[in-house]
Design a protein around this motif. Structure first.
Motif, PDB file in Angstrom:
ATOM      1  N   GLY A  76      51.914  24.332  66.536  1.00  0.00           N
ATOM      2  CA  GLY A  76      52.695  23.401  65.710  1.00  0.00           C
ATOM      3  C   GLY A  76      54.036  23.085  66.343  1.00  0.00           C
ATOM      4  N   PHE A  77      54.653  24.079  66.983  1.00  0.00           N
ATOM      5  CA  PHE A  77      55.928  23.869  67.658  1.00  0.00           C
ATOM      6  C   PHE A  77      55.769  22.892  68.822  1.00  0.00           C
ATOM      7  CE2 PHE A  77      58.999  25.122  70.955  1.00  0.00           C
ATOM      8  CZ  PHE A  77      60.173  24.855  70.253  1.00  0.00           C
ATOM      9  N   ASP A  78      54.682  23.032  69.578  1.00  0.00           N
ATOM     10  CA  ASP A  78      54.425  22.135  70.706  1.00  0.00           C
ATOM     11  C   ASP A  78      54.270  20.696  70.234  1.00  0.00           C
ATOM     12  OD1 ASP A  78      54.495  24.321  72.376  1.00  0.00           O
ATOM     13  OD2 ASP A  78      52.307  24.542  72.490  1.00  0.00           O
ATOM     14  N   ILE A  79      53.549  20.518  69.149  1.00  0.00           N
ATOM     15  CA  ILE A  79      53.346  19.165  68.605  1.00  0.00           C
ATOM     16  C   ILE A  79      54.667  18.586  68.127  1.00  0.00           C
ATOM     17  CG2 ILE A  79      52.246  17.869  66.746  1.00  0.00           C
ATOM     18  CD1 ILE A  79      49.841  19.762  67.061  1.00  0.00           C
ATOM     19  N   ALA A  80      55.498  19.427  67.507  1.00  0.00           N
ATOM     20  CA  ALA A  80      56.803  18.974  67.026  1.00  0.00           C
ATOM     21  C   ALA A  80      57.694  18.547  68.186  1.00  0.00           C
ATOM     22  CB  ALA A  80      57.475  20.071  66.205  1.00  0.00           C
ATOM     23  N   VAL A  81      57.673  19.290  69.274  1.00  0.00           N
ATOM     24  CA  VAL A  81      58.481  18.954  70.449  1.00  0.00           C
ATOM     25  C   VAL A  81      57.999  17.621  71.047  1.00  0.00           C
ATOM     26  CG1 VAL A  81      59.038  19.620  72.818  1.00  0.00           C
ATOM     27  CG2 VAL A  81      59.172  21.298  70.987  1.00  0.00           C
ATOM     28  N   VAL A  82      56.695  17.460  71.187  1.00  0.00           N
ATOM     29  CA  VAL A  82      56.147  16.221  71.735  1.00  0.00           C
ATOM     30  C   VAL A  82      56.506  15.046  70.835  1.00  0.00           C
ATOM     31  CG1 VAL A  82      54.001  14.989  72.224  1.00  0.00           C
ATOM     32  CG2 VAL A  82      54.298  17.331  73.026  1.00  0.00           C
ATOM     33  N   ALA A  83      56.396  15.234  69.526  1.00  0.00           N
ATOM     34  CA  ALA A  83      56.730  14.163  68.585  1.00  0.00           C
ATOM     35  C   ALA A  83      58.217  13.818  68.667  1.00  0.00           C
ATOM     36  CB  ALA A  83      56.349  14.567  67.169  1.00  0.00           C
ATOM     37  N   LEU A  84      59.069  14.812  68.756  1.00  0.00           N
ATOM     38  CA  LEU A  84      60.510  14.586  68.835  1.00  0.00           C
ATOM     39  C   LEU A  84      60.885  13.859  70.129  1.00  0.00           C
ATOM     40  CD1 LEU A  84      63.301  15.089  67.593  1.00  0.00           C
ATOM     41  CD2 LEU A  84      63.374  17.223  68.891  1.00  0.00           C
ATOM     42  N   VAL A  85      60.338  14.303  71.244  1.00  0.00           N
ATOM     43  CA  VAL A  85      60.635  13.662  72.530  1.00  0.00           C
ATOM     44  C   VAL A  85      60.089  12.230  72.555  1.00  0.00           C
ATOM     45  CG1 VAL A  85      60.159  13.757  75.008  1.00  0.00           C
ATOM     46  CG2 VAL A  85      60.825  15.826  73.791  1.00  0.00           C
ATOM     47  N   SER A  86      58.912  12.031  71.995  1.00  0.00           N
ATOM     48  CA  SER A  86      58.335  10.684  71.944  1.00  0.00           C
ATOM     49  C   SER A  86      59.188   9.757  71.091  1.00  0.00           C
ATOM     50  CB  SER A  86      56.916  10.731  71.392  1.00  0.00           C
ATOM     51  OG  SER A  86      56.078  11.460  72.258  1.00  0.00           O
ATOM     52  N   ALA A  87      59.649  10.241  69.949  1.00  0.00           N
ATOM     53  CA  ALA A  87      60.509   9.430  69.084  1.00  0.00           C
ATOM     54  C   ALA A  87      61.834   9.105  69.769  1.00  0.00           C
ATOM     55  CB  ALA A  87      60.755  10.157  67.768  1.00  0.00           C
ATOM     56  N   ALA A  88      62.408  10.078  70.479  1.00  0.00           N
ATOM     57  CA  ALA A  88      63.657   9.845  71.197  1.00  0.00           C
ATOM     58  C   ALA A  88      63.461   8.812  72.313  1.00  0.00           C
ATOM     59  CB  ALA A  88      64.183  11.156  71.764  1.00  0.00           C
ATOM     60  N   ALA A  89      62.341   8.912  73.023  1.00  0.00           N
ATOM     61  CA  ALA A  89      62.058   7.951  74.100  1.00  0.00           C
ATOM     62  C   ALA A  89      61.860   6.548  73.533  1.00  0.00           C
ATOM     63  CB  ALA A  89      60.830   8.392  74.885  1.00  0.00           C
ATOM     64  N   LEU A  90      61.159   6.456  72.428  1.00  0.00           N
ATOM     65  CA  LEU A  90      60.943   5.159  71.792  1.00  0.00           C
ATOM     66  C   LEU A  90      62.263   4.559  71.334  1.00  0.00           C
ATOM     67  CD1 LEU A  90      58.875   3.075  70.879  1.00  0.00           C
ATOM     68  CD2 LEU A  90      58.664   4.339  68.737  1.00  0.00           C
ATOM     69  N   ALA A  91      63.124   5.375  70.724  1.00  0.00           N
ATOM     70  CA  ALA A  91      64.434   4.901  70.274  1.00  0.00           C
ATOM     71  C   ALA A  91      65.276   4.430  71.460  1.00  0.00           C
ATOM     72  CB  ALA A  91      65.154   6.002  69.507  1.00  0.00           C
ATOM     73  N   LEU A  92      65.223   5.148  72.561  1.00  0.00           N
ATOM     74  CA  LEU A  92      65.954   4.753  73.765  1.00  0.00           C
ATOM     75  C   LEU A  92      65.460   3.407  74.275  1.00  0.00           C
ATOM     76  CD1 LEU A  92      67.914   5.406  76.111  1.00  0.00           C
ATOM     77  CD2 LEU A  92      65.954   6.435  77.269  1.00  0.00           C
ATOM     78  N   HIS A  93      64.158   3.223  74.337  1.00  0.00           N
ATOM     79  CA  HIS A  93      63.607   1.968  74.829  1.00  0.00           C
ATOM     80  C   HIS A  93      63.952   0.797  73.911  1.00  0.00           C
ATOM     81  CE1 HIS A  93      61.237   4.540  77.496  1.00  0.00           C
ATOM     82  NE2 HIS A  93      61.185   3.473  78.260  1.00  0.00           N
ATOM     83  N   VAL A  94      63.903   1.013  72.619  1.00  0.00           N
ATOM     84  CA  VAL A  94      64.277  -0.048  71.677  1.00  0.00           C
ATOM     85  C   VAL A  94      65.754  -0.386  71.844  1.00  0.00           C
ATOM     86  CG1 VAL A  94      64.583  -0.582  69.223  1.00  0.00           C
ATOM     87  CG2 VAL A  94      62.443   0.429  70.019  1.00  0.00           C
TER      88      VAL A  94
END
Length: 88
Positions: A3-21
């Motif tokens: 669950g921690f791994d999924i949370a980290v991937v989700a957090l990093v993905s959201a941060a990357a998406l926010a950066l690109h936007v």
């Protein structure tokens, strides 16, 4: 641990998406500003006028595809700057 791994991937993905936007919006603003300034040339008065026109276009919700023609019309309507008269 999984669950921690999924949370980290989700957090990093959201941060990357926010950066690109954020970068997309910033670059788009720069492109619009450069377009407006391209109609002004080197004249500081016309540069200020075209930047005001760009703000007005945004306030009037001019569509992005219509912006170049709108700014071109605005540039054609730019009032002539009063030249200072030399005193004799």
């Amino acid at each position: 641990m999984r669950g921690f791994d999924i949370a980290v991937v989700a957090l990093v993905s959201a941060a990357a998406l926010a950066l690109h936007v954020g970068l997309f919006v910033l670059i788009r603003r720069w492109m619009d500003r450069d377009l407006a300034l391209s109609f002004a040339g080197d004249d500081a008065h016309r540069r200020d006028y075209m930047l005001r026109c760009l703000r007005r276009a945004k306030a009037e919700d001019v569509k992005r595809r219509d912006l170049p023609a709108w700014l071109e019309r605005a540039a054609a309507e730019c009032p002539a700057r009063a030249e200072p008269q030399a005193s004799a």
